[in-house]
Design an enzyme around this catalytic site. Structure first.
Site, PDB file in Angstrom:
ATOM      1  CD  GLU A   1      -1.730 -16.539 -62.835  1.00  0.00           C
ATOM      2  OE1 GLU A   1      -1.684 -17.345 -61.906  1.00  0.00           O
ATOM      3  OE2 GLU A   1      -0.707 -16.162 -63.467  1.00  0.00           O
TER       4      GLU A   1
ATOM      5  CD  GLU B   1      -0.341 -25.315 -57.531  1.00  0.00           C
ATOM      6  OE1 GLU B   1      -1.115 -24.479 -57.042  1.00  0.00           O
ATOM      7  OE2 GLU B   1       0.445 -25.042 -58.463  1.00  0.00           O
TER       8      GLU B   1
ATOM      9  CG  HIS C   1       1.490 -19.123 -55.680  1.00  0.00           C
ATOM     10  ND1 HIS C   1       0.937 -20.374 -55.666  1.00  0.00           N
ATOM     11  CD2 HIS C   1       1.408 -18.666 -54.411  1.00  0.00           C
ATOM     12  CE1 HIS C   1       0.523 -20.666 -54.445  1.00  0.00           C
ATOM     13  NE2 HIS C   1       0.780 -19.640 -53.662  1.00  0.00           N
ATOM     14  CD  GLU C   2       2.625 -19.800 -60.361  1.00  0.00           C
ATOM     15  OE1 GLU C   2       2.174 -20.803 -59.800  1.00  0.00           O
ATOM     16  OE2 GLU C   2       2.040 -18.702 -60.343  1.00  0.00           O
TER      17      GLU C   2
HETATM   18  C1  NOJ Z   1      -0.802 -21.567 -59.913  1.00  0.00           C
HETATM   19  C2  NOJ Z   1      -0.844 -21.256 -58.464  1.00  0.00           C
HETATM   20  O1  NOJ Z   1       0.198 -21.901 -57.778  1.00  0.00           O
HETATM   21  C3  NOJ Z   1      -2.180 -21.652 -57.918  1.00  0.00           C
HETATM   22  O2  NOJ Z   1      -2.222 -21.481 -56.530  1.00  0.00           O
HETATM   23  C4  NOJ Z   1      -3.245 -20.875 -58.626  1.00  0.00           C
HETATM   24  O3  NOJ Z   1      -4.500 -21.330 -58.192  1.00  0.00           O
HETATM   25  C5  NOJ Z   1      -3.149 -21.044 -60.136  1.00  0.00           C
HETATM   26  N1  NOJ Z   1      -1.826 -20.818 -60.599  1.00  0.00           N
HETATM   27  C6  NOJ Z   1      -4.058 -20.085 -60.863  1.00  0.00           C
HETATM   28  O4  NOJ Z   1      -3.569 -18.787 -60.716  1.00  0.00           O
END
Ligand code: NOJ
Ligand code: CA
Length: 707
Positions: free
Chosen positions: A416, A509, A484-485
């Site tokens: 992240e 999610e 992601h993002e």
């Molecule tokens: C958003 C992501 O889409 C998700 O999969 C992740 O668990 C959280 N951010 C934390 O990084």
């Protein structure tokens, strides 16, 4: 002779590819393949326009093309036609992994050479490719004396639609695609009532892929292919004329793109058919991307994984180790922090997931929250958040490395970045070495929050280049990556097949901690977000009602599908990386249903879109890679419906056993989502399956040959 002619022009005009100059020609140029016809013309005032037909129907009325550059004149008008060429290509190629084994790339290419005669005299090519299922075009800036370094202020590309089509859209947020889709007429596009996630969008700006349906029965998808070194394209909707205009995501300076010739833009794509399934089967976007730049792809392995993940989303565990705030990355003694007792990524818990993966032959285990920094990771817009190499005191990197290896399971790392991308770029190389030293070969990245460098956007040129660099850098270390993002994909997984998936849309999610995804969501995503590439949607939630995990925090929360529909998503939501997203204890309660997740492949030889209507239903059948086994996924929106599936794709004369994982008789996504029934049938290529889908439900089927 031809070579000499080209070399001559290169020297004296700086223009590499030319036919006979036809500076005074104004007759339209055309190209056609099957039903799709393209017309390109220089309109009065030297504006370049294009139009697209599908048989007798209009897809796009004459629409402007051009670019505004910083320091005029750019290519907005007063253009002269220098020449054009029409060529034809028909070839096939094989993806490293994918939905089908072989892809045909068949198109007519029209290249239009233009000149801006006003001083200093600049050259522009527009290249169109006409396929049987749509059109792609891009701007190319040849090497030339009067255009070397330049800035694109605005792209003037328009898509003038002939009528007030039905549109499936999300707001044109420069930083997030994590929205539910609105279905409305173009005249009704208004993003004002939608809760913005990152940044308020102009009220009539929407994102691509934009899915449209006309009253005269055309399905039209507008997106882009091969987005490299350029910002993402959003579309501004004229709600009166139904014209769409390209809106490039701005950089921190306000300009759109900083370029150096020779260069080109991404392809603008229009996929069109009178049948919805053809849109999903289209390979136009992949075909417009470059072949793989990775020579040895033997280390790239489509796979299923579990993860220390959903338990954080359902408030059963935390990413952070301590409940402390205002932490500085450098200078914190992590061992001295008081553990909160709920840290998910602790060694014993990770071992539990490794055991589960080993027992059920799932390839890997994702672990989030393993590294220091989560105490203070979000919403601070601070630069030093994570270092990507320091584990929390209760996460034994070396011990887990050997434990996983002993069980034949891979660990998948999580980075992240908290959108602090300057920080990540400084540390990427060391982080990837750390991964390889500890035997991690797959990575999930994330970009939650506002981007650093401050002023940049997730979908701007700077970040687009970051994602591509990350795909390249991970490839150099033989690492598979799932972002992601990130910006939404544009088919670059053909060029970088280690870039296996992205989120870049509203994933499963959201059901854990928001109003959730409406039951129609998964019938729209394949027509929108997935047009550009695989999505890490994280399917497979069995414990649909979330209160049992944490009654206080999850009151009323639930996944907005039935359990059977979660199974169907493994077929309808294509990804070579598929998560079995729920907790091991949820799967252990339903071993018979879990069998489908164990069986379903992630790489395919063939795909048939059996039935599809965006917003309503979707049924897909796929053949496993290298095996005469078929898998069917069928999903519905909030309505119950029956879906018949003719099994005419099976080998004639062969007998198979079909295992049908269907909604229970009285199942529905809201009242009784976990009711399912499993039955087995003997079938042949002459059989028809009759699938009954509950409201918000689905069905999954595996079909294996009988010995
Ligand atoms: C958003 C992501 O889409 C998700 O999969 C992740 O668990 C959280 N951010 C934390 O990084
Ligand atoms: Ca619907």
């Amino acid at each position: 002779m031809k070579f000499f002619f080209i070399a001559f022009l290169t020297l004296f005009a700086g223009h590499v590819a030319l036919a006979q100059p036809t500076a005074t020609t104004t007759a339209p140029l055309t190209a056609r393949l099957g039903q799709v016809g393209l017309t390109v013309a220089l309109a009065p005032g030297g504006r370049l326009t294009y139009a697209v037909q599908y048989g007798p129907k209009t897809v796009v009325n004459p629409s402007r093309l051009g670019l505004e550059l910083a320091g005029s004149p750019g290519f907005e008008g007063a253009l002269e036609l220098v020449g054009s060429e029409l060529t034809s290509t028909d070839e096939t190629w094989q993806p490293v992994w994918g939905e089908v084994k072989t892809i045909r790339n068949h198109y007519q290419q029209l290249t239009v050479h233009l000149r801006q005669p006003q001083a200093p005299g600049r050259l522009l090519d527009v290249v169109f490719r006409v396929f049987a299922d749509g059109v792609g075009f891009r701007y190319e800036f040849p090497r030339q004396p009067n255009l070397a370094y330049f800035v694109v202020q605005r792209e003037l590309t328009e898509f003038n639609l002939p009528a007030n089509h039905k549109a499936f859209w999300i707001p044109g947020d420069y930083d997030s695609n994590e929205y539910a889709y609105t279905t409305s007429r173009l005249s009704e596009v208004d993003t004002t009532p939608i809760e913005p996630i990152q940044q308020k969008a102009a009220p009539t700006r929407v994102q691509t892929p934009l899915m449209l349906k006309s009253d005269d029965g055309l399905y039209i998808n507008i997106h882009e292919a091969a987005l490299v070194n350029y910002p993402a394209m959003m579309l501004s909707v004229d709600t009166k004329t139904f014209g769409l205009t390209a809106q490039l995501v701005p950089s921190a300076t306000g300009a759109a793109a900083y370029l150096q010739a020779p260069e080109h833009t991404p392809w603008r794509t229009l996929v069109v058919s009178d049948k919805a399934p053809d849109v999903l089967a289209s390979k136009l976007i992949l075909n417009l991307n470059e072949p793989s730049k990775i020579k040895d792809t033997s280390w790239i392995k489509p796979q299923k994984f579990v993860g220390v993940w959903w338990e954080m989303h359902v408030n059963r565990a935390t990413w952070n180790y301590a409940d402390t705030s205002n932490i500085k990355l450098a200078g914190t003694d992590w061992n001295a922090l008081k553990p909160n007792g709920r840290h998910g990524a602790n060694t014993a818990n990770v071992k539990r997931y490794i055991d589960f993966a080993a027992k059920h032959s799932l390839a890997s285990v994702l672990v989030e929250g393993w590294n220091v920094g989560w105490e203070d990771w979000a919403n601070n817009w601070k630069e030093e958040v994570f270092d990507f190499v320091t584990p929390y005191p209760d996460f034994d990197v070396a011990g887990l490395q050997s434990y996983a290896a002993g069980k034949g399971v891979q660990l998948m790392m999580h980075h992240e970045t908290s959108a602090s991308v300057t920080n990540y770029e400084r540390r990427q190389d060391e982080a990837y070495r750390f991964m390889k030293a500890h035997n991690y070969d797959a990575l999930k990245t994330g970009y939650v929050g506002r981007i650093i460098p401050r002023g940049e956007h997730h979908d701007g040129q700077w970040m687009v280049n970051h994602y591509v660099r990350t795909a390249q850098q991970t490839a150099a270390h033989h690492i598979m990556v799932d972002m992601h993002e990130s910006v939404r994909p544009t088919g670059l997984h053909r060029t970088y097949p280690n870039w296996m998936a992205n989120e870049a849309a509203r994933g499963n999610e959201f059901n854990a901690w928001s109003t959730g995804n409406p039951p129609e969501h998964e019938t729209i995503l394949p027509f929108t977000r997935l047009m550009g590439g695989p999505m890490d949607y994280t399917p497979g939630i069995f414990q649909i009602k979330l209160e049992p995990w944490n009654p206080a925090a999850n009151k009323g929360r639930q996944v907005h599908t039935t359990l059977a529909k979660q199974l169907a998503l493994y077929v309808t939501m294509y990804s070579p990386l598929q998560m079995a997203a729920d907790l091991p204890e949820a799967y252990e309660q339903h071993p018979d249903a879990f069998q489908f997740i164990k069986d379903v492949p992630v790489d395919w030889d063939d795909t048939r879109i059996v039935a599809a209507e965006p917003g309503d239903y979707l049924t897909i059948a796929r053949q496993a890679k290298g095996r005469d086994e078929w898998y069917v996924g069928s999903i519905s929106d909030e309505n119950a419906r029956r879906q018949d599936v003719r099994l005419d794709f099976l080998t004639p004369g062969r007998r198979y056993e079909a295992t049908i994982y269907a909604d229970g008789k009285d199942a529905s996504w809201d009242q009784n989502p976990m009711a399912y029934q499993i039955r087995k049938l003997k079938v042949t290529s002459k059989s028809t399956l009759k699938l009954q889908l509950a409201a918000g439900g689905g069905a999954a089927v595996s079909i294996k040959p009988l010995k």
